[in-house]
Design a protein around this motif. Structure first.
Motif, PDB file in Angstrom:
ATOM      1  N   VAL A  19      10.776  43.649  -1.052  1.00  0.00           N
ATOM      2  CA  VAL A  19      11.470  42.333  -0.864  1.00  0.00           C
ATOM      3  C   VAL A  19      10.733  41.570  -0.070  1.00  0.00           C
ATOM      4  CG1 VAL A  19      13.504  41.170   0.006  1.00  0.00           C
ATOM      5  CG2 VAL A  19      14.102  43.460  -0.940  1.00  0.00           C
ATOM      6  N   ARG A  20      10.456  40.434  -0.513  1.00  0.00           N
ATOM      7  CA  ARG A  20       9.279  39.509  -0.006  1.00  0.00           C
ATOM      8  C   ARG A  20      10.249  38.116   0.622  1.00  0.00           C
ATOM      9  NH1 ARG A  20       4.623  38.571  -4.386  1.00  0.00           N
ATOM     10  NH2 ARG A  20       4.130  40.542  -4.960  1.00  0.00           N
ATOM     11  N   LEU A  21      11.336  37.899   0.067  1.00  0.00           N
ATOM     12  CA  LEU A  21      12.152  36.892   0.462  1.00  0.00           C
ATOM     13  C   LEU A  21      13.554  37.378   0.839  1.00  0.00           C
ATOM     14  CD1 LEU A  21      12.732  33.742   0.961  1.00  0.00           C
ATOM     15  CD2 LEU A  21      13.405  33.687  -1.390  1.00  0.00           C
ATOM     16  N   PHE A  22      13.961  37.049   2.164  1.00  0.00           N
ATOM     17  CA  PHE A  22      15.422  37.184   2.588  1.00  0.00           C
ATOM     18  C   PHE A  22      15.860  35.907   2.869  1.00  0.00           C
ATOM     19  CE2 PHE A  22      13.157  41.011   3.549  1.00  0.00           C
ATOM     20  CZ  PHE A  22      13.903  41.886   3.485  1.00  0.00           C
ATOM     21  N   LEU A  23      16.734  35.206   1.877  1.00  0.00           N
ATOM     22  CA  LEU A  23      17.517  33.905   2.080  1.00  0.00           C
ATOM     23  C   LEU A  23      18.681  34.184   2.597  1.00  0.00           C
ATOM     24  CD1 LEU A  23      17.557  31.030   1.765  1.00  0.00           C
ATOM     25  CD2 LEU A  23      18.652  31.462  -0.645  1.00  0.00           C
ATOM     26  N   LEU A  24      18.961  33.386   3.983  1.00  0.00           N
ATOM     27  CA  LEU A  24      20.030  33.666   4.503  1.00  0.00           C
ATOM     28  C   LEU A  24      20.810  32.144   4.563  1.00  0.00           C
ATOM     29  CD1 LEU A  24      18.749  35.739   7.715  1.00  0.00           C
ATOM     30  CD2 LEU A  24      19.743  36.446   5.570  1.00  0.00           C
ATOM     31  N   SER A  25      21.869  32.175   4.093  1.00  0.00           N
ATOM     32  CA  SER A  25      22.451  31.002   3.946  1.00  0.00           C
ATOM     33  C   SER A  25      24.094  31.115   4.365  1.00  0.00           C
ATOM     34  CB  SER A  25      22.571  30.303   2.360  1.00  0.00           C
ATOM     35  OG  SER A  25      23.464  31.375   1.707  1.00  0.00           O
ATOM     36  N   GLY A  26      24.649  29.863   4.389  1.00  0.00           N
ATOM     37  CA  GLY A  26      26.020  29.914   4.777  1.00  0.00           C
ATOM     38  C   GLY A  26      26.469  28.952   5.766  1.00  0.00           C
ATOM     39  N   ALA A  27      27.660  28.543   6.014  1.00  0.00           N
ATOM     40  CA  ALA A  27      28.266  27.783   6.910  1.00  0.00           C
ATOM     41  C   ALA A  27      27.925  28.294   8.410  1.00  0.00           C
ATOM     42  CB  ALA A  27      29.582  27.174   6.839  1.00  0.00           C
ATOM     43  N   ASP A  28      27.884  29.619   8.752  1.00  0.00           N
ATOM     44  CA  ASP A  28      27.501  30.161  10.015  1.00  0.00           C
ATOM     45  C   ASP A  28      26.290  30.424  10.364  1.00  0.00           C
ATOM     46  OD1 ASP A  28      27.962  31.777  12.127  1.00  0.00           O
ATOM     47  OD2 ASP A  28      29.033  33.407  11.337  1.00  0.00           O
ATOM     48  N   ASN A  29      25.665  29.569  10.645  1.00  0.00           N
ATOM     49  CA  ASN A  29      24.198  29.733  11.146  1.00  0.00           C
ATOM     50  C   ASN A  29      23.903  30.756  12.153  1.00  0.00           C
ATOM     51  OD1 ASN A  29      22.861  27.972   9.292  1.00  0.00           O
ATOM     52  ND2 ASN A  29      23.165  26.311  10.587  1.00  0.00           N
ATOM     53  N   SER A  30      24.782  31.160  13.017  1.00  0.00           N
ATOM     54  CA  SER A  30      24.730  31.892  14.086  1.00  0.00           C
ATOM     55  C   SER A  30      24.690  33.340  13.588  1.00  0.00           C
ATOM     56  CB  SER A  30      25.513  32.055  15.248  1.00  0.00           C
ATOM     57  OG  SER A  30      26.808  32.241  14.992  1.00  0.00           O
ATOM     58  N   THR A  31      25.457  33.583  12.618  1.00  0.00           N
ATOM     59  CA  THR A  31      25.459  34.980  11.950  1.00  0.00           C
ATOM     60  C   THR A  31      24.134  35.053  11.059  1.00  0.00           C
ATOM     61  OG1 THR A  31      27.711  34.973  11.788  1.00  0.00           O
ATOM     62  CG2 THR A  31      26.552  36.516  10.123  1.00  0.00           C
ATOM     63  N   SER A  32      23.416  34.049  10.443  1.00  0.00           N
ATOM     64  CA  SER A  32      22.360  34.181   9.648  1.00  0.00           C
ATOM     65  C   SER A  32      21.059  34.564  10.595  1.00  0.00           C
ATOM     66  CB  SER A  32      22.125  32.784   8.942  1.00  0.00           C
ATOM     67  OG  SER A  32      23.095  32.673   8.086  1.00  0.00           O
ATOM     68  N   ARG A  33      21.249  33.634  11.800  1.00  0.00           N
ATOM     69  CA  ARG A  33      20.049  33.987  12.781  1.00  0.00           C
ATOM     70  C   ARG A  33      20.173  35.389  13.385  1.00  0.00           C
ATOM     71  NH1 ARG A  33      21.652  28.624  14.500  1.00  0.00           N
ATOM     72  NH2 ARG A  33      20.219  27.150  13.802  1.00  0.00           N
ATOM     73  N   LEU A  34      21.414  35.965  13.493  1.00  0.00           N
ATOM     74  CA  LEU A  34      21.472  37.186  13.956  1.00  0.00           C
ATOM     75  C   LEU A  34      21.087  38.256  13.034  1.00  0.00           C
ATOM     76  CD1 LEU A  34      24.782  37.518  15.899  1.00  0.00           C
ATOM     77  CD2 LEU A  34      22.530  37.887  16.989  1.00  0.00           C
ATOM     78  N   HIS A  35      21.251  37.972  11.745  1.00  0.00           N
ATOM     79  CA  HIS A  35      20.725  38.755  10.708  1.00  0.00           C
ATOM     80  C   HIS A  35      19.074  38.668  10.735  1.00  0.00           C
ATOM     81  CE1 HIS A  35      24.392  39.996   9.191  1.00  0.00           C
ATOM     82  NE2 HIS A  35      24.662  38.793   8.143  1.00  0.00           N
TER      83      HIS A  35
END
Length: 176
Positions: A19-35
């Motif tokens: 996997v070269r790209l992990f796209l993290l999206s959604g209204a919950d930016n804090s969860t994306s940052r934790l991921h």
């Protein structure tokens, strides 16, 4: 491939080297940052930060950086935040390379259904799209309890509820 946030744990803890790209999206930016932080920890990598605006100005930079060998060895993770539609050309160029040395995590926030960035990640075999929805109060408490356990702490559920309320659900603030 697209995954719901609650199903992403195993992939974030043991990332597939293909996997070269992990796209993290959604209204919950804090969860994306934790991921993204969880991925960085699992890779044991150095964070190389950039933004979508920088990539728009130099779309070839991402491919060059992803393909280059680190000068002093070690692993790297290229962290693009915020990533938006202006990142598509740079990310496409990186995905088209024959090989990369550093994967990319792109934190995009909420994306429209017709987003070129989402379509690129959803349809590419070397990309994963993890969508995070806003968490319920119960999910926030569970996340706080899990963050505590990861640090060797045992947090009482009523204290976790109070922490969630005081932090207004911002799990990055809780982690500090």
């Amino acid at each position: 491939m697209k995954l719901a946030s609650d199903r992403a744990g195993p992939l974030l803890d043991r990332p597939d080297p293909a996997v070269r790209l992990f796209l993290l999206s959604g209204a919950d930016n804090s969860t994306s940052r934790l991921h993204a932080q969880r991925l960085l920890t699992a890779l044991g990598a150095e964070k190389i930060a950039t933004s979508g605006a920088q990539l728009k100005g130099d779309p070839g930079w991402l491919a060059d950086e992803a393909a280059s060998l680190p000068m002093f060895g070690g692993k790297r993770l290229i962290w693009v935040e915020p990533a938006a539609e202006d990142s598509v050309a740079a990310i496409t160029a990186m995905l088209e390379l024959p090989a990369v040395e550093a994967p990319v995590v792109a934190i995009a926030g909420a994306l429209r259904k017709d987003s070129g960035l989402a379509k690129l990640a959803d349809g590419h075999k070397l990309a994963v799209h993890i969508a995070s929805e806003p968490q319920t109060a119960r999910q926030q408490v569970g996340a706080i309890l899990e963050l505590g356990r990861a640090e060797g702490l045992r947090i009482a559920p009523d204290l976790a509820e109070r922490i969630a309320e005081e932090a207004a659900g911002d799990l990055i603030l809780v982690r500090l």
